[in-house]
Design a protein around this motif. Structure first.
Motif, mmCIF file in Angstrom:
data_model
loop_
_atom_site.group_PDB
_atom_site.id
_atom_site.type_symbol
_atom_site.label_atom_id
_atom_site.label_comp_id
_atom_site.label_asym_id
_atom_site.label_seq_id
_atom_site.Cartn_x
_atom_site.Cartn_y
_atom_site.Cartn_z
ATOM 1 N N ARG A 11 0.856 -1.187 0.000
ATOM 2 C CA ARG A 11 0.000 0.000 0.000
ATOM 3 C C ARG A 11 0.891 1.234 0.000
ATOM 4 O O ARG A 11 1.732 1.407 0.885
ATOM 5 C CB ARG A 11 -0.920 0.014 1.231
ATOM 6 N N GLY A 12 0.753 2.080 -1.028
ATOM 7 C CA GLY A 12 1.533 3.312 -1.093
ATOM 8 C C GLY A 12 3.021 3.089 -1.238
ATOM 9 O O GLY A 12 3.811 3.860 -0.705
ATOM 10 N N VAL A 13 3.433 2.053 -1.977
ATOM 11 C CA VAL A 13 4.862 1.748 -2.113
ATOM 12 C C VAL A 13 5.262 1.686 -3.589
ATOM 13 O O VAL A 13 6.160 0.933 -3.966
ATOM 14 C CB VAL A 13 5.224 0.417 -1.409
ATOM 15 N N GLN A 14 4.625 2.479 -4.438
ATOM 16 C CA GLN A 14 4.905 2.385 -5.863
ATOM 17 C C GLN A 14 6.362 2.671 -6.207
ATOM 18 O O GLN A 14 6.877 2.162 -7.199
ATOM 19 C CB GLN A 14 4.002 3.321 -6.647
ATOM 20 N N GLY A 15 7.048 3.450 -5.396
ATOM 21 C CA GLY A 15 8.445 3.763 -5.677
ATOM 22 C C GLY A 15 9.402 2.631 -5.365
ATOM 23 O O GLY A 15 10.549 2.659 -5.821
ATOM 24 N N TYR A 16 8.973 1.631 -4.605
ATOM 25 C CA TYR A 16 9.862 0.566 -4.162
ATOM 26 C C TYR A 16 9.394 -0.829 -4.563
ATOM 27 O O TYR A 16 10.154 -1.788 -4.469
ATOM 28 C CB TYR A 16 9.998 0.596 -2.631
ATOM 29 N N LEU A 17 8.146 -0.952 -5.004
ATOM 30 C CA LEU A 17 7.545 -2.275 -5.180
ATOM 31 C C LEU A 17 8.237 -3.092 -6.262
ATOM 32 O O LEU A 17 8.373 -4.309 -6.131
ATOM 33 C CB LEU A 17 6.053 -2.120 -5.482
ATOM 34 N N ARG A 18 8.663 -2.459 -7.346
ATOM 35 C CA ARG A 18 9.320 -3.222 -8.405
ATOM 36 C C ARG A 18 10.583 -3.908 -7.884
ATOM 37 O O ARG A 18 10.842 -5.074 -8.195
ATOM 38 C CB ARG A 18 9.666 -2.312 -9.582
ATOM 39 N N ALA A 19 11.376 -3.181 -7.116
ATOM 40 C CA ALA A 19 12.588 -3.779 -6.557
ATOM 41 C C ALA A 19 12.246 -4.945 -5.645
ATOM 42 O O ALA A 19 12.938 -5.973 -5.632
ATOM 43 C CB ALA A 19 13.399 -2.727 -5.807
ATOM 44 N N CYS A 20 11.170 -4.818 -4.878
ATOM 45 C CA CYS A 20 10.746 -5.887 -3.982
ATOM 46 C C CYS A 20 10.344 -7.131 -4.774
ATOM 47 O O CYS A 20 10.834 -8.241 -4.514
ATOM 48 C CB CYS A 20 9.573 -5.399 -3.122
ATOM 49 N N LEU A 21 9.457 -6.961 -5.744
ATOM 50 C CA LEU A 21 8.978 -8.110 -6.513
ATOM 51 C C LEU A 21 10.104 -8.734 -7.325
ATOM 52 O O LEU A 21 10.198 -9.965 -7.436
ATOM 53 C CB LEU A 21 7.840 -7.674 -7.428
ATOM 54 N N ASP A 22 10.971 -7.902 -7.891
ATOM 55 C CA ASP A 22 12.106 -8.442 -8.647
ATOM 56 C C ASP A 22 13.009 -9.275 -7.749
ATOM 57 O O ASP A 22 13.537 -10.311 -8.160
ATOM 58 C CB ASP A 22 12.914 -7.310 -9.278
#
Length: 766
Positions: A11-22
């Motif tokens: 929630r509200g993490v669009q700036g970091y989510l790609r790095a997390c999922l990758d």
């Protein structure tokens, strides 16, 4: 069946989510069934849900779960766990990352231990500057050794961080013991302790498997307020249930217990109590969590809890006898902090001008609810997104009074009749102190955050080069990290024209502002301009009738060591020939040949304040690595990229998009290294051929998603008029694009033909 189910609440993490999922999807795979990824969108207002859906479309392992109402991290994790099929459950926050090879190491350790109920591992912490430091749990994990145990045998492991993301829990253990996360703040405390206290077999892995990100703003932990009292409630609930949990912990499979039930429990109680005391006092001492007005109430609640559950023989920590004793004990430390701040303030005051001191006084006066202070292009222009917001505010909110802040040497840039104020003047400090709304694409010199003021950061364009905190390791570094954070902390709203930029702003300028998926107000012109507008702009600039106008707009690099090579305008104009006319938007201090300008081969449009008008006038854009590429794509007109200097640009400035990759969505059109290649692209027709059009369409789809002609109205209504919701985006089929110059001429021809028909022989008039 997958070995691991990795559950990511977001929630509200669009700036970091790609790095997390990758970081999850790039884990080493021992076989085809190692993991499933369940990403849970907790009704996020930003692009978090869209990112999750994007990953689910392109990879079979992620499953997207969208909750119907905002629930919080605890219920989101529970919802993801209900769908899990893996042998083990792992929970990872959407702004954290798994270390490379972590799952392979976890799998190997689990198999070596015979698949225990819980496996604990180490983590590291990183801050906004990407500085990493150890967790402090390493010694506890190493002391536990390689054996499999229960916590009665190794009570010290209860001292590890009580978190969701530093352990794998066997799914049978999760369901069999009824484990779950709590609803609300500090939701991981019950789960962290209960997963261990009810486990018969626990093992540890002395390896950093997770990088935990310390957020500056935007999370419950970094938002001060009375909700932090829930931490005390969580520990009260845990200790109240402890008898039942410790009974379960004592149900070991044939394990001998120490004589005397109470004696066997005392080490567990001692570790739990010490960890609780340490954490509650840390929360109490954290000014980012506990406001001065809430400190006494938190102290009393924490003190009662610590006293109530104190094991026999354990001393009470100093300072917990009364709030007065606590304040006395910590007063010396607070006094040192206040003294240091006072000394800093005195040093600053000595350097301040009388105007700044006046500003400090006026900041105590009431705000003017109808005053908007605007600034653009370093307070040297009346242009860009702030100008478009101002124009729309005059239209739909005429009660608001707008004033432009400009430097003394830029006053000639102010249009006639526009109210303006000179930066640094007494009136400037007055308006800066009392304006309710501050709207700029940069900053206002000397500004400080004031309660009640709303600061709108419009930005100057979509970023291609690194920005904010992403620049501090680059050779051509921008402002220092402290200054970046200081600026971002003043923002209340931040505009973006696409999801890509929104992710970058929140990561590179981390703070507590609201990102508005509004589009850029200045780009409204690309959707609303008529054929007559296009013709009028070309005529005002002096574009020859019938000429193919090429806007050459190189990037305005103004950092040291950051000069990209320019095209030679003399050679380019000669190579293009008379059919073409160059509109050159120079960078500061760039020389241009007067003979070419005089002959009309080149039009020097460097002084024109509105880049959107120059774009409307051009049949094509020629640029290097300028953000204008993203804006011009709205017009769906040809783009040629001058590629010389790309390697140097990426080295000195960084680049978020590989413009030269040739991939759809990255490359906006034809690539050309020098003047001959540029001319060849135009003479051959490649500049406007089908391959270029296909690349342009993908680029436009990626970077112009929010630009639909309503951005300025969205911003005025949401920020200046206080409406709760943004105007919805127009569907693609309902959007329009300003006609190209050729199309505008056809419209004129049709209009002239219709007029001749109506007024010719035999026409019936009036």
């Amino acid at each position: 069946m997958p070995r691991f189910s990795v559950i990511v609440p977001a929630r509200g993490v669009q700036g970091y989510l790609r790095a997390c999922l990758d970081s999850v999807l790039e884990q080493d795979r021992q076989d085809g069934d190692l993991l499933e990824l369940i990403a849970v969108d907790d009704c996020s207002a930003d692009a978090t849900g869209a990112i999750i859906d994007e990953y689910a479309r392109r990879d079979p392992r992620p499953a997207a779960l969208h909750l119907r109402r905002p629930s919080g991290a605890g219920p989101s994790r529970n919802a993801g766990a209900a769908l899990a099929r893996g042998d083990y459950l792992l929970f990872l926050d959407g702004d954290d990352t798994l270390a490379p090879g972590a799952l392979a190491a976890v799998d190997a350790r689990l198999r070596a231990c015979g698949d225990p109920d819980v496996l604990l591992w180490d983590h590291e912490r990183t801050d906004v500057w990407e500085r990493r430091r150890p967790s402090g749990d390493g010694d506890l994990l190493r002391a536990a050794g390689d054996a499999v145990f229960d916590v009665a045998r190794q009570p010290a492991v209860l001292g590890v961080e009580p978190a969701a993301w530093n352990r794998a829990v066997r799914r049978d253990h999760w369901t069999g013991r009824g484990l779950a996360f709590a609803d609300g703040p500090y939701e991981d405390i019950p789960y962290a302790y209960e997963s261990l206290l009810t486990a018969r077999r626990v093992a540890v892995l002395d390896r950093v498997c997770v990088t935990w990100r310390e957020r500056r703003r935007g999370s419950a932990a970094t938002t001060p307020g009375p909700h932090h009292l829930v931490a005390v409630e969580r520990y009260e609930e845990l200790f109240d249930r402890l008898d039942g949990l410790l009974t379960e912990a004592g149900d070991g499979e044939g394990e001998e217990r120490a004589a005397g039930e109470e004696d066997g429990r005392l080490p567990l109680l001692t570790v739990l109590h010490a960890r609780m005391t340490e954490r509650l006092l840390a929360v109490l001492d954290d000014p980012d969590r506990i406001l001065p007005a809430d400190r006494a109430a938190f102290f009393r609640a924490a003190s009662r809890c610590i006293r109530r559950h104190r094991p026999a023989g354990v001393p009470l920590p100093a300072g917990l006898r009364s709030y007065r004793a606590y304040r006395s004990l910590h007063g010396a430390r607070d006094l040192r902090r206040e003294l240091a701040k006072e000394l800093r303030d005195r040093g600053g005051a000595a350097a301040r001008t009388a105007g700044r001191r006046y500003y400090g006084l006026r900041r105590h006066a009431s705000l003017d609810p109808d005053l908007v202070l605007y600034g653009a292009d370093g307070n040297r222009a009346v242009s860009g997104n702030p100008y478009a917001v101002h124009r729309k505010a005059q239209e739909i909110a005429p009660q608001l009074r707008g004033v432009w802040a400009v430097h003394e040497d830029a006053r000639d840039a102010v249009p006639a009749g526009a109210d303006h104020v000179t930066v640094g003047s007494r009136r400037y400090w007055e308006l800066l102190a009392r304006a309710t709304y501050l709207v700029t694409d940069g900053d206002f010199p000397g500004a400080a955050r004031r309660p009640g003021q709303l600061f709108l950061q419009t930005h100057r364009g979509t970023p291609l080069a690194a920005t904010g905190l992403d620049t501090h390791r680059l050779p051509a570094a921008g402002p220092g990290p402290g200054r970046v954070l200081e600026h971002a902390d003043r923002w209340d709203f931040c505009l973006t024209a696409n999801q890509y930029a929104g992710e970058i702003w929140e990561r590179a300028h981390p703070s507590g502002y609201e990102t508005l998926a509004s589009g850029f107000p200045r780009n409204d012109r690309f959707a609303t301009a008529s054929a007559a507008d296009v013709r009028a702009v070309r005529a005002a600039l002096g574009v020859r009738p019938g000429a193919t106008a090429v806007l050459y707009a190189p990037a305005r690099h103004d950092l040291p060591g950051d000069a990209a090579p320019l095209l030679d305008v003399v050679r380019l104009a000669a190579a293009l020939g008379p059919r073409f006319q160059l509109l050159v938007r120079a960078r500061p201090h760039d020389p241009w040949p007067p003979a070419l300008v005089k002959a009309g081969t080149v039009l020097d449009v460097s002084g024109h304040p509105h880049i959107e008008d120059l774009c409307l006038a051009a049949d094509a854009l020629l640029s290097d690595f300028s953000p204008v590429l993203f804006d011009y794509a709205n017009l769906d007109r040809p783009i040629v990229v001058h590629t010389a200097g790309w390697d140097a640009f990426r080295f000195t400035r960084g680049a978020y998009v590989d413009l030269l990759s040739g991939e759809p969505g990255d490359t906006p059109g034809v690539l050309a290294r020098d003047e001959a290649a540029v001319a060849g692209a135009f003479h051959s027709g490649r500049w406007d051929g089908p391959p270029a059009a296909s690349l342009r369409a993908a680029f436009r789809e990626r970077f112009c998603r929010y630009d639909d002609g309503l951005a300025a109205e969205r911003v005025v209504r949401r920020v200046l008029l206080g409406e709760d919701d943004l105007l919805p985006q127009l569907p693609p089929g309902e959007r329009r694009t300003a006609p190209s110059p050729r199309a505008a001429e056809r419209v004129l021809a049709q209009e002239c033909g219709a007029t001749r028909t109506l007024t010719g022989p035999g026409a019936v008039v009036g």
